[in-house]
Design a protein around this motif. Structure first.
Motif, short mmCIF file in Angstrom:
data_model
loop_
_atom_site.label_atom_id
_atom_site.label_comp_id
_atom_site.label_asym_id
_atom_site.label_seq_id
_atom_site.Cartn_x
_atom_site.Cartn_y
_atom_site.Cartn_z
N THR A 5 6.09 -19.51 -10.81
CA THR A 5 6.10 -20.61 -9.84
C THR A 5 6.47 -21.89 -10.57
OG1 THR A 5 3.77 -21.23 -10.19
CG2 THR A 5 4.23 -19.53 -8.50
N ALA A 6 6.89 -22.88 -9.80
CA ALA A 6 7.23 -24.18 -10.41
C ALA A 6 6.02 -24.79 -11.11
CB ALA A 6 7.76 -25.13 -9.33
N ARG A 7 4.88 -24.73 -10.46
CA ARG A 7 3.66 -25.29 -11.04
C ARG A 7 3.33 -24.61 -12.36
NH1 ARG A 7 -1.17 -23.49 -11.64
NH2 ARG A 7 -0.86 -21.73 -10.25
N LEU A 8 3.37 -23.28 -12.38
CA LEU A 8 3.04 -22.55 -13.60
C LEU A 8 4.08 -22.79 -14.69
CD1 LEU A 8 0.95 -20.66 -14.80
CD2 LEU A 8 2.22 -18.72 -13.83
N ALA A 9 5.35 -22.85 -14.31
CA ALA A 9 6.40 -23.13 -15.30
C ALA A 9 6.11 -24.45 -16.02
CB ALA A 9 7.77 -23.18 -14.63
N ASP A 10 5.78 -25.48 -15.26
CA ASP A 10 5.53 -26.78 -15.87
C ASP A 10 4.22 -26.83 -16.65
OD1 ASP A 10 7.94 -27.79 -14.96
OD2 ASP A 10 7.06 -28.71 -13.16
N GLU A 11 3.18 -26.18 -16.13
CA GLU A 11 1.90 -26.15 -16.84
C GLU A 11 2.02 -25.46 -18.19
OE1 GLU A 11 -1.15 -24.37 -14.43
OE2 GLU A 11 -1.10 -26.00 -12.95
N LEU A 12 2.66 -24.29 -18.19
CA LEU A 12 2.77 -23.54 -19.44
C LEU A 12 3.70 -24.25 -20.43
CD1 LEU A 12 2.82 -19.89 -18.06
CD2 LEU A 12 0.88 -21.19 -18.98
N LEU A 13 4.79 -24.81 -19.93
CA LEU A 13 5.68 -25.57 -20.80
C LEU A 13 4.93 -26.73 -21.44
CD1 LEU A 13 8.47 -26.18 -21.98
CD2 LEU A 13 8.95 -27.48 -19.89
N GLN A 14 4.09 -27.40 -20.68
CA GLN A 14 3.34 -28.53 -21.23
C GLN A 14 2.40 -28.08 -22.34
OE1 GLN A 14 4.02 -31.84 -20.40
NE2 GLN A 14 2.93 -32.03 -22.34
#
Length: 150
Positions: free
Chosen positions: A26-35
């Motif tokens: 998901t977009a949310r998970l992509a950004d959270e994990l990247l961070q």
């Protein structure tokens, strides 16, 4: 981003093989994990062998590179695989869970969250997840850009 990275390396040190991906489903998970990666807390990831096959992607190999993108598809970092192992769900250990850097970094939370994740992603492609499926356990380093490199 890839061209900048390659040009920064000595001639012949990097082949042109790389993938372009994002973490999660998901977009949310992509950004959270990247961070978490950008903050230095995540240096491992796990993916089902069946997911690579479903996407038509080759399995990673030690030394292979991938460009990690954010949820918009913008490339953010270049990652290099440093260690790989294939095994079942119950072969994950506390050290791997800690290196993944997610949730509270414990093995029980790793198991809980990855079970949920793989049940969801398998269901999305019409499959049923099993704890006996092969998983690629991958350790990596961030190699580009210099501001984020290990």
């Amino acid at each position: 981003m890839w061209a900048e990275y390659v040009s920064s390396r000595p001639l012949g040190q990097v082949d042109d093989e790389h993938t372009v991906e994002h973490f999660g489903d998901t977009a949310r998970l992509a950004d959270e994990l990247l961070q978490i990666v950008l903050d230095g807390g995540k240096r491992a990831t796990a993916e089902l062998v069946a997911e690579f096959a479903h996407r038509g992607d080759p399995l990673p190999r030690i030394g292979s590179h991938w460009i990690a993108c954010d949820s918009t598809g913008a490339p953010r970092i270049v990652i290099r695989s440093t260690a790989l192992r294939i095994g079942p769900f119950d072969s994950a250990d506390a050290a791997f869970a800690h290196a993944e850097g997610e949730d509270d970094r414990s093995l029980p939370s790793w198991q809980r969250e990855h079970r949920r994740y793989w049940e969801r992603t398998c269901r999305a492609r019409g499959a049923v997840w099993s704890e006996h499926e092969d998983i690629v356990f991958e350790y990596f380093s961030v190699v580009w850009p210099p501001a984020h490199a290990d």
